[in-house]
Scaffold this motif. Sequence first.
Motif, PDB file in Angstrom:
ATOM      1  N   GLN A  31       9.561 -32.145 -37.999  1.00 15.53           N
ATOM      2  CA  GLN A  31      10.279 -31.858 -36.906  1.00 15.53           C
ATOM      3  C   GLN A  31       9.744 -32.205 -35.696  1.00 15.53           C
ATOM      4  N   PRO A  32      10.205 -32.559 -34.710  1.00 15.19           N
ATOM      5  CA  PRO A  32       9.740 -33.032 -33.422  1.00 15.19           C
ATOM      6  C   PRO A  32       8.894 -31.737 -32.827  1.00 15.19           C
TER       7      PRO A  32
ATOM      8  N   PHE B  94      17.893 -30.750 -32.768  1.00 15.53           N
ATOM      9  CA  PHE B  94      17.524 -31.790 -33.931  1.00 15.53           C
ATOM     10  C   PHE B  94      18.330 -31.986 -35.254  1.00 15.53           C
ATOM     11  N   GLN B  95      18.485 -30.569 -35.769  1.00 12.70           N
ATOM     12  CA  GLN B  95      19.186 -30.749 -37.176  1.00 12.70           C
ATOM     13  C   GLN B  95      20.562 -31.172 -37.092  1.00 12.70           C
ATOM     14  N   MET B  96      21.213 -30.683 -36.009  1.00 11.03           N
ATOM     15  CA  MET B  96      22.484 -31.066 -35.616  1.00 11.03           C
ATOM     16  C   MET B  96      22.580 -32.581 -35.348  1.00 11.03           C
ATOM     17  N   SER B  97      21.686 -33.141 -34.754  1.00 11.45           N
ATOM     18  CA  SER B  97      21.401 -34.762 -34.800  1.00 11.45           C
ATOM     19  C   SER B  97      21.316 -35.386 -35.918  1.00 11.45           C
ATOM     20  N   ASP B  98      20.355 -34.772 -36.745  1.00 16.65           N
ATOM     21  CA  ASP B  98      20.057 -35.264 -38.074  1.00 16.65           C
ATOM     22  C   ASP B  98      21.271 -35.148 -39.086  1.00 16.65           C
TER      23      ASP B  98
ATOM     24  N   ASP C 207       5.809 -36.450 -30.785  1.00 21.23           N
ATOM     25  CA  ASP C 207       4.989 -36.201 -32.045  1.00 21.23           C
ATOM     26  C   ASP C 207       5.926 -35.422 -32.910  1.00 21.23           C
ATOM     27  N   PHE C 208       5.641 -35.764 -34.112  1.00 20.54           N
ATOM     28  CA  PHE C 208       6.349 -34.830 -35.299  1.00 20.54           C
ATOM     29  C   PHE C 208       5.431 -33.916 -35.933  1.00 20.54           C
ATOM     30  N   VAL C 209       5.886 -32.658 -36.309  1.00 22.05           N
ATOM     31  CA  VAL C 209       4.921 -31.774 -36.992  1.00 22.05           C
ATOM     32  C   VAL C 209       5.537 -31.148 -38.243  1.00 22.05           C
TER      33      VAL C 209
END
Length: 828
Positions: free
Chosen positions: A165-166, A61-65, A154-156
């Motif tokens: 974050q997902p 997720f962070q690399m995608s962001d 959903d994100f948390v």
Amino acid sequence: MARRPATPNLPPDDLVERIVDIDVATEMEGSFLEYAYSVIYARALPDARDGLKPVQRRILFQMSDMGLRPDRPYVKSARVVGEVMGKLHPHGDSAIYDAMVRLAQPFSLRLPLVDGHGNFGSLDDGPAAPRYTEARLAPAAMAMTTDLDEDVVDFVPNYDNKLQQPDVLPSAIPNLLVNGAAGIAVGMATNMAPHNLVEVVAAARHLVMHPDATLEDLVRFVPGPDLPTGGKIVGLDGVRDAYRTGRGAFRTRATARIENVTARRKGIVITELPYMVGPEKVIEKIKEGVQSKKLSGIADAVDLTDRAHGLRLVIEVKSGFDPDAVLEQLYRATPLEDSFSINNVALVDGQPRTLGLRELLVVWVDHRLSVVRRRSQFRLDKRLERLHLVEGLLVAILDIDEVIQVIRTSDDAEAARSRLRSVFDLSEPQAEYILELRLRRLTKFSRLELEREKEQLEAEIDELRAVLGDDVTLRTLVSDEMAQVAATYGTPRRTILLESAGGSAVTGAPAAKGSSRGAAVTLEIADTPCFALLSGTGLLARTATDEPIERTPDTRRAKHDVLASVVATTTRAEIGAVTSRGRMVRIPMLDLPALPPAHGAPSLGGGVPLSEVVTLEPGERVVALASLAADAPTLALATAQGVVKRVTAGDVPGNRDAWEVVALKDGDEVVGATQVTDDDELVLVSSDSSLLHFGAAQVRPQGRAAGGMAGIKLAAGQRVVAFAGVPAARVGDAVVVTVSGSSTALPGTQAGSAKVSPFEVFPGKGRATGGVRSHRFLKGEDALILAWVGAAPAWACGSAGQPIDLPELDPRRDMSGTALHAPLHAIG
């Protein structure tokens, strides 16, 4: 006397230290449960939907962001680790980097999710530090993170409630089945095998369209695991148990084949290893087994792996050992055969569960149905919102003059918004959008664009409503997207599945003896009868059996089909090579390659060159092979100066590899040798075409140091060009082949003329006489350049082993030859 210290001021009552008594057992129980909960849910076990542990999910997720897509440049791994640690995963940089490294290793994951640049480690060595390596997302990772901005999951909150974050990734790839997982939690563990993406997607698509499909239906699409390193899976019963119950085991084997690693030895070449087994570990275990005498028949083991050719381990087998049997021994004693225990434990709805194949597919399919449904609803809402604005804008453009008048006569923006809503019956968002409208949108062209956009939005809305309103349409869309993923990222199967260990793991080889795991294996090659063969082009080999060697017309055109010397022996015996210097060189039969049975005479194309087996001096050549058995017939040989000798049978030194069999005079050399009995005929042919044959009994056997006796009387300047022994039983079908030419021509440059005559037409004479003429020379010919005597039919070949036709049999003794179309190199 010591003075007492002053009494300090006492603190207030609310600051007085209070000691609370607690039960240690209760505290330990509560703390341990909290720790266990954290390990199980936040560290060790993957989610069954996306197949990722929390740290892996946060990395992707962070690399995608960060925008580290496959078409973007690499960035330092340390930067990725820092971003993940600072924003999402505050558990230490080493844990994050280790997880990222595994996502980038092609030997760990069947479908890597991180594209690593630099040293990301191997099965035997760890990776370089994160400051030295670079990374970006692999293409497959884009399918894992696609549509995250469309409310598909959903994100948390993150650890400090500052970021989101997902909770799970959309995961268009069945990652848990494709890449597997491994983790150790508290009181439980998981170990899942990788599979082939195309096969898993095919099973998932079947389950999407047939929700009641049974496990037997799905196993038709997923026959077994597909490991990143290939190899073979031996025995599928454990795999089927795992597919049914979530737990099972199977054995993996390396991919091996038998090759000639040198001209004299065979070896086992390993090109694929079991899952998570490194080459250095295999080499180390082999060396330990050889040193401890647990492994036999291994001469050497080397790792020739490189980037150009991939994995290549070469295990050289000693002479006298069966390579297939040695391989079976290696399977039992080294990691070339390893076991893999399947324990499919994953989180489902926040609870750890043990899942079979069908349950794993159901969880992923339900997740994809939910993702596509939520994405469709999000897109529908966005298009309905846009359509609402476009409709309001069209109303304003149709009566733009009045709109402008309303806005100009309003006191402020709020008044203009209210008047627009009341005059044109607009909603508040429509009125706000019109107030924000730029003047350049008031052209006729913009109106046409808005009308086309409205039509497109209405069509897309109808499609999205159809997807959300009909379960079959939704499932069809999900199935089509799965097929697209398989077509984009799928690769062929790498691992071969074997029902049992009954067949040999060597490609193209029959089943080895003792292939069952506990059976004894016969390592050494049996001492069976065979023939040692010497070809006219200087190749050595042995036959696989002692079947008679028969030449037939279909083998006449085979290369290296001229047998210059044939000796009956056994597989583990030794033979001798008689050289032109009068030496006998010892040759172990195990050093010669075994030729498979052929139709007719065996082709020696698979033989080994003489130079690889026999050490010769400059100018020395091998003239014949001989048996070294104690009961073998005596060895008869002849020299170029006409000397003939028979060596005493059994006169073989046991501690020497080479010894002298005749004492040669200066300038003399051995031209031929054969093993004979007293009843056989010895034949010598000289360069002036004289042929002399006499009984072998006229030459008494002598010791190795003797110089022999006179065999044929030679004219001045002449020499013996051929010597042979004709067995008494073959005198009737023996032939004499003579080839004439010019004595001044360079060897191998003239074709000459050849004649084939029956041996019976040549009368016998006593030893040390001149013999009879066997060939009449034509104009320009003055010598025999080649001759041969032996059992019919005679065969001839050129220097490259190509067959050359000889003339038909001529019953006349003293006649000229027939011109040849190419120079002869050997006759046999």
